[in-house]
Design a protein around this motif. Structure first.
Motif, PDB file in Angstrom:
ATOM      1  N   VAL A 295       1.027  19.254   0.611  1.00  9.19           N
ATOM      2  CA  VAL A 295       2.173  18.823   1.414  1.00  9.19           C
ATOM      3  C   VAL A 295       2.995  17.851   0.578  1.00  9.19           C
ATOM      4  O   VAL A 295       2.444  17.025  -0.144  1.00  9.19           O
ATOM      5  CB  VAL A 295       1.702  18.123   2.718  1.00  9.19           C
ATOM      6  CG1 VAL A 295       2.872  17.567   3.506  1.00  9.19           C
ATOM      7  CG2 VAL A 295       0.868  19.068   3.579  1.00  9.19           C
ATOM      8  N   MET A 296       4.321  17.967   0.686  1.00  6.52           N
ATOM      9  CA  MET A 296       5.218  16.981   0.092  1.00  6.52           C
ATOM     10  C   MET A 296       6.046  16.383   1.221  1.00  6.52           C
ATOM     11  O   MET A 296       6.508  17.107   2.109  1.00  6.52           O
ATOM     12  CB  MET A 296       6.157  17.612  -0.940  1.00  6.52           C
ATOM     13  CG  MET A 296       5.480  18.043  -2.227  1.00  6.52           C
ATOM     14  SD  MET A 296       4.819  16.694  -3.226  1.00  6.52           S
ATOM     15  CE  MET A 296       6.279  15.797  -3.665  1.00  6.52           C
ATOM     16  N   VAL A 297       6.219  15.067   1.161  1.00  9.03           N
ATOM     17  CA  VAL A 297       6.914  14.337   2.213  1.00  9.03           C
ATOM     18  C   VAL A 297       7.900  13.367   1.571  1.00  9.03           C
ATOM     19  O   VAL A 297       7.595  12.747   0.550  1.00  9.03           O
ATOM     20  CB  VAL A 297       5.914  13.527   3.071  1.00  9.03           C
ATOM     21  CG1 VAL A 297       6.619  12.767   4.165  1.00  9.03           C
ATOM     22  CG2 VAL A 297       4.849  14.425   3.654  1.00  9.03           C
ATOM     23  N   GLU A 298       9.075  13.240   2.173  1.00  8.10           N
ATOM     24  CA  GLU A 298      10.014  12.192   1.801  1.00  8.10           C
ATOM     25  C   GLU A 298       9.977  11.166   2.919  1.00  8.10           C
ATOM     26  O   GLU A 298      10.061  11.535   4.095  1.00  8.10           O
ATOM     27  CB  GLU A 298      11.422  12.754   1.655  1.00  8.10           C
ATOM     28  CG  GLU A 298      12.454  11.687   1.289  1.00  8.10           C
ATOM     29  CD  GLU A 298      13.849  12.274   1.208  1.00  8.10           C
ATOM     30  OE1 GLU A 298      14.396  12.306   0.096  1.00  8.10           O
ATOM     31  OE2 GLU A 298      14.369  12.687   2.257  1.00  8.10           O
ATOM     32  N   VAL A 299       9.816   9.901   2.562  1.00 14.62           N
ATOM     33  CA  VAL A 299       9.809   8.834   3.565  1.00 14.62           C
ATOM     34  C   VAL A 299      10.872   7.801   3.225  1.00 14.62           C
ATOM     35  O   VAL A 299      11.200   7.581   2.056  1.00 14.62           O
ATOM     36  CB  VAL A 299       8.427   8.140   3.697  1.00 14.62           C
ATOM     37  CG1 VAL A 299       7.365   9.129   4.135  1.00 14.62           C
ATOM     38  CG2 VAL A 299       8.025   7.445   2.412  1.00 14.62           C
ATOM     39  N   VAL A 300      11.394   7.176   4.273  1.00 10.20           N
ATOM     40  CA  VAL A 300      12.383   6.117   4.131  1.00 10.20           C
ATOM     41  C   VAL A 300      11.847   4.900   4.878  1.00 10.20           C
ATOM     42  O   VAL A 300      11.548   4.981   6.069  1.00 10.20           O
ATOM     43  CB  VAL A 300      13.748   6.542   4.720  1.00 10.20           C
ATOM     44  CG1 VAL A 300      14.771   5.433   4.569  1.00 10.20           C
ATOM     45  CG2 VAL A 300      14.235   7.829   4.080  1.00 10.20           C
ATOM     46  N   CYS A 301      11.712   3.791   4.153  1.00 11.76           N
ATOM     47  CA  CYS A 301      11.164   2.560   4.747  1.00 11.76           C
ATOM     48  C   CYS A 301      12.094   1.377   4.475  1.00 11.76           C
ATOM     49  O   CYS A 301      12.825   1.358   3.485  1.00 11.76           O
ATOM     50  CB  CYS A 301       9.779   2.267   4.171  1.00 11.76           C
ATOM     51  SG  CYS A 301       8.551   3.531   4.578  1.00 11.76           S
ATOM     52  N   ARG A 302      12.032   0.374   5.352  1.00  5.89           N
ATOM     53  CA  ARG A 302      12.876  -0.815   5.228  1.00  5.89           C
ATOM     54  C   ARG A 302      12.579  -1.607   3.962  1.00  5.89           C
ATOM     55  O   ARG A 302      13.480  -2.083   3.280  1.00  5.89           O
ATOM     56  CB  ARG A 302      12.686  -1.735   6.433  1.00  5.89           C
ATOM     57  CG  ARG A 302      13.243  -1.210   7.732  1.00  5.89           C
ATOM     58  CD  ARG A 302      13.012  -2.192   8.870  1.00  5.89           C
ATOM     59  NE  ARG A 302      11.619  -2.589   9.013  1.00  5.89           N
ATOM     60  CZ  ARG A 302      10.684  -1.882   9.655  1.00  5.89           C
ATOM     61  NH1 ARG A 302      11.002  -0.735  10.216  1.00  5.89           N
ATOM     62  NH2 ARG A 302       9.447  -2.308   9.737  1.00  5.89           N
ATOM     63  N   ASP A 303      11.283  -1.765   3.673  1.00  7.52           N
ATOM     64  CA  ASP A 303      10.873  -2.611   2.560  1.00  7.52           C
ATOM     65  C   ASP A 303       9.438  -2.266   2.174  1.00  7.52           C
ATOM     66  O   ASP A 303       8.831  -1.369   2.753  1.00  7.52           O
ATOM     67  CB  ASP A 303      11.004  -4.099   2.929  1.00  7.52           C
ATOM     68  CG  ASP A 303      10.308  -4.453   4.231  1.00  7.52           C
ATOM     69  OD1 ASP A 303       9.264  -3.845   4.564  1.00  7.52           O
ATOM     70  OD2 ASP A 303      10.812  -5.341   4.938  1.00  7.52           O
ATOM     71  N   ILE A 304       8.895  -2.986   1.204  1.00  6.04           N
ATOM     72  CA  ILE A 304       7.549  -2.677   0.709  1.00  6.04           C
ATOM     73  C   ILE A 304       6.486  -2.908   1.781  1.00  6.04           C
ATOM     74  O   ILE A 304       5.499  -2.173   1.852  1.00  6.04           O
ATOM     75  CB  ILE A 304       7.231  -3.442  -0.600  1.00  6.04           C
ATOM     76  CG1 ILE A 304       6.007  -2.856  -1.300  1.00  6.04           C
ATOM     77  CG2 ILE A 304       7.055  -4.928  -0.335  1.00  6.04           C
ATOM     78  CD1 ILE A 304       6.198  -1.464  -1.837  1.00  6.04           C
ATOM     79  N   ASP A 305       6.669  -3.900   2.644  1.00 10.90           N
ATOM     80  CA  ASP A 305       5.697  -4.124   3.722  1.00 10.90           C
ATOM     81  C   ASP A 305       5.668  -2.943   4.689  1.00 10.90           C
ATOM     82  O   ASP A 305       4.601  -2.498   5.107  1.00 10.90           O
ATOM     83  CB  ASP A 305       6.011  -5.413   4.488  1.00 10.90           C
ATOM     84  CG  ASP A 305       5.751  -6.661   3.661  1.00 10.90           C
ATOM     85  OD1 ASP A 305       4.922  -6.600   2.724  1.00 10.90           O
ATOM     86  OD2 ASP A 305       6.383  -7.693   3.954  1.00 10.90           O
TER      87      ASP A 305
END
Length: 162
Positions: A112-122
């Motif tokens: 599986v390949m996934v693209e994720v978008v997060c606010r910051d490293i935490d």
């Protein structure tokens, strides 16, 4: 599969359908009247065709933003290895996460390949260790952080509007 991504019904696309898709991939806000004039058909034909394409699940009109330019600090691609036979179920679980923007079942080194978008490293760290790696079937992950996004495009092979 989530409510926002229904399987596409099979449609036989003709030249007008392809031209409409191509034009709307360039600018999804183009008025139907403008498309009608450009393509030499009536506005009601354009309206009907676009609605039919949307209703079939084959086509949707959305706004696309570069997450790195609107306050999200972490964009990553994640390769996931799964327990044998669990790839489709892992994909189903990952589609439901707000942070995923792209989830695909693949062949090769990752299941599986996934693209994720997060606010910051935490936020990213929490997603990885408390959510993603706890999905049943996930064996291991490998992350690839996006440092710069040079192209975010979603126009594929329907031909030119000319």
């Amino acid at each position: 599969m989530s409510d926002r991504e229904q399987p596409a019904a099979h449609l036989d696309l003709d030249d007008l359908d392809r031209k409409l898709i191509a034009a709307l991939q360039i600018d999804g806000r183009t008025p139907f009247s403008t498309l009608a004039t450009d393509l030499g058909v009536s506005a009601s034909s354009v309206r009907y065709r676009v609605q039919r394409l949307q209703d079939s699940g084959l086509f949707q009109i959305v706004g696309i933003a570069n997450p790195l330019n609107i306050g999200f600090d972490r964009l990553a691609l994640i390769g996931i290895r799964c327990e044998p036979g669990t790839g489709p179920q892992v994909c189903e679980a990952l589609v439901e996460l707000a942070e995923t923007s792209y989830v695909v079942l693949t062949s090769g080194g990752f299941d599986v390949m996934v693209e994720v978008v997060c606010r910051d490293i935490d936020h990213y760290t929490d997603l990885m260790f408390n959510t993603l790696q706890r999905v049943p079937g996930v064996v291991s992950t490998e992350s690839f952080f996006v440092l710069q996004a040079h192209k975010l495009a979603y126009g594929w092979g329907v031909g030119n509007i000319a």
